[in-house]
Design a protein around this motif. Sequence first.
Motif, PDB file in Angstrom:
ATOM      1  N   THR A   3       0.837  -1.197   0.000  1.00  0.00           N
ATOM      2  CA  THR A   3       0.000   0.000   0.000  1.00  0.00           C
ATOM      3  C   THR A   3       0.872   1.248   0.000  1.00  0.00           C
ATOM      4  O   THR A   3       0.627   2.205  -0.762  1.00  0.00           O
ATOM      5  CB  THR A   3      -0.931   0.011   1.232  1.00  0.00           C
ATOM      6  N   VAL A  55       2.558   1.693  -3.423  1.00  0.00           N
ATOM      7  CA  VAL A  55       1.642   2.292  -4.401  1.00  0.00           C
ATOM      8  C   VAL A  55       1.477   3.785  -4.118  1.00  0.00           C
ATOM      9  O   VAL A  55       1.473   4.611  -5.040  1.00  0.00           O
ATOM     10  CB  VAL A  55       0.282   1.559  -4.377  1.00  0.00           C
ATOM     11  N   VAL A  80       4.872   2.523 -10.884  1.00  0.00           N
ATOM     12  CA  VAL A  80       4.333   1.569  -9.913  1.00  0.00           C
ATOM     13  C   VAL A  80       5.240   0.351  -9.823  1.00  0.00           C
ATOM     14  O   VAL A  80       5.565  -0.128  -8.715  1.00  0.00           O
ATOM     15  CB  VAL A  80       2.899   1.155 -10.297  1.00  0.00           C
ATOM     16  N   SER A 101       8.356   1.079  -7.817  1.00  0.00           N
ATOM     17  CA  SER A 101       8.093   1.241  -6.387  1.00  0.00           C
ATOM     18  C   SER A 101       7.787  -0.095  -5.714  1.00  0.00           C
ATOM     19  O   SER A 101       8.264  -0.368  -4.602  1.00  0.00           O
ATOM     20  CB  SER A 101       6.939   2.223  -6.161  1.00  0.00           C
ATOM     21  N   LEU A 102       7.010  -0.951  -6.369  1.00  0.00           N
ATOM     22  CA  LEU A 102       6.733  -2.274  -5.806  1.00  0.00           C
ATOM     23  C   LEU A 102       8.025  -3.073  -5.651  1.00  0.00           C
ATOM     24  O   LEU A 102       8.236  -3.745  -4.630  1.00  0.00           O
ATOM     25  CB  LEU A 102       5.754  -3.037  -6.695  1.00  0.00           C
ATOM     26  N   SER A 129      -4.091  -7.001  -5.518  1.00  0.00           N
ATOM     27  CA  SER A 129      -4.377  -5.763  -6.261  1.00  0.00           C
ATOM     28  C   SER A 129      -5.347  -4.874  -5.496  1.00  0.00           C
ATOM     29  O   SER A 129      -5.267  -3.640  -5.567  1.00  0.00           O
ATOM     30  CB  SER A 129      -4.947  -6.094  -7.645  1.00  0.00           C
ATOM     31  N   ARG A 152      -3.777  -3.151  -1.954  1.00  0.00           N
ATOM     32  CA  ARG A 152      -2.769  -2.085  -2.045  1.00  0.00           C
ATOM     33  C   ARG A 152      -3.279  -0.823  -2.742  1.00  0.00           C
ATOM     34  O   ARG A 152      -2.554   0.151  -2.856  1.00  0.00           O
ATOM     35  CB  ARG A 152      -1.536  -2.617  -2.784  1.00  0.00           C
ATOM     36  N   VAL A 153      -4.524  -0.804  -3.186  1.00  0.00           N
ATOM     37  CA  VAL A 153      -4.997   0.231  -4.099  1.00  0.00           C
ATOM     38  C   VAL A 153      -5.471   1.510  -3.432  1.00  0.00           C
ATOM     39  O   VAL A 153      -5.633   2.540  -4.089  1.00  0.00           O
ATOM     40  CB  VAL A 153      -6.129  -0.338  -4.991  1.00  0.00           C
ATOM     41  N   SER A 196      -2.561   0.374 -11.447  1.00  0.00           N
ATOM     42  CA  SER A 196      -1.865  -0.149 -10.260  1.00  0.00           C
ATOM     43  C   SER A 196      -1.953  -1.665 -10.212  1.00  0.00           C
ATOM     44  O   SER A 196      -1.030  -2.339  -9.726  1.00  0.00           O
ATOM     45  CB  SER A 196      -2.458   0.464  -8.983  1.00  0.00           C
TER      46      SER A 196
END
Length: 273
Positions: free
Chosen positions: A41, A44, A64, A67-68, A103, A106-107, A127
């Motif tokens: 989270t 994101v 994205v 970062s992940l 999905s 973490r959105v 995302s």
Amino acid sequence: MYGAILGDIIGSPYEFDRGDKTKDFPLFGRDAYFTDDSIMTLAVAEAFMDVSKDDSDEAIMEKVRESLLKWGRKYPFAGYGTSFLGWLYDDDPMPYGSFGNGSAMRVSPVAWLFEELETVLRMARLSAEVTHNHPEGIKGAQATAAAIFLARKGATKEEIKDYAEIMFGYDLSRSCDEIRPFYRHVESCMETVPEAITAFLEGNSFEDVIRTAVSLGGDADTLTAIAGSIAEGFYGVPEELKEECHKRLNRELDGVLCVVEDAVEFSLKGREV
């Protein structure tokens, strides 16, 4: 984002059906700790802090993705699923057709960082597509983000329920009492997001939503992260729980939370003027 992170922390001791399916439990148990739900989270959130709605889809997905990878590799033992862990250490990580509930978990940041529902749905899709490019993975992310966005914009619970049923085809007819006896640990969007929305719909406060979600069992940290993220939009989060959230993140992760929180608050104040 507090709702997602608190849901993860509070639900974490009860993952894999380790709870008693009750709402009566210590809110912060001895083993309550942030897991991959919180880390992703925040990843994101950091990515979308640097995104404009005018950026291309490819550019956004790359931010994205980076970062992940950055945060996932910093915290490799946070409880990721096997497929995501493989993606995390692939030489060229590509979407792998997942419909897992990662999905949706973490959105939540995209529902706070953008101001039009159409944009929120687009960002939620992007995302998800970095990893979870199965239609159900995308739908889970979009349904969660839309519910948060509608909640924070003042929609009623009935309006949020109708939107999720009509736009995403989710069956929200069962009550938590009907779900609870037969629910089990499952990690798909289609068997987690509707249950999380139902827990939100039945709860009568932020804390009650959290307790209701945990009581369903199953993948309790992720289900509660999703339910909590919607509850935050609707009820807000009590200050004492925000303080507890800060205490239970380490300094590095809490720093990301504080930066994003400041950005959201600044944006909200600017729109009030």
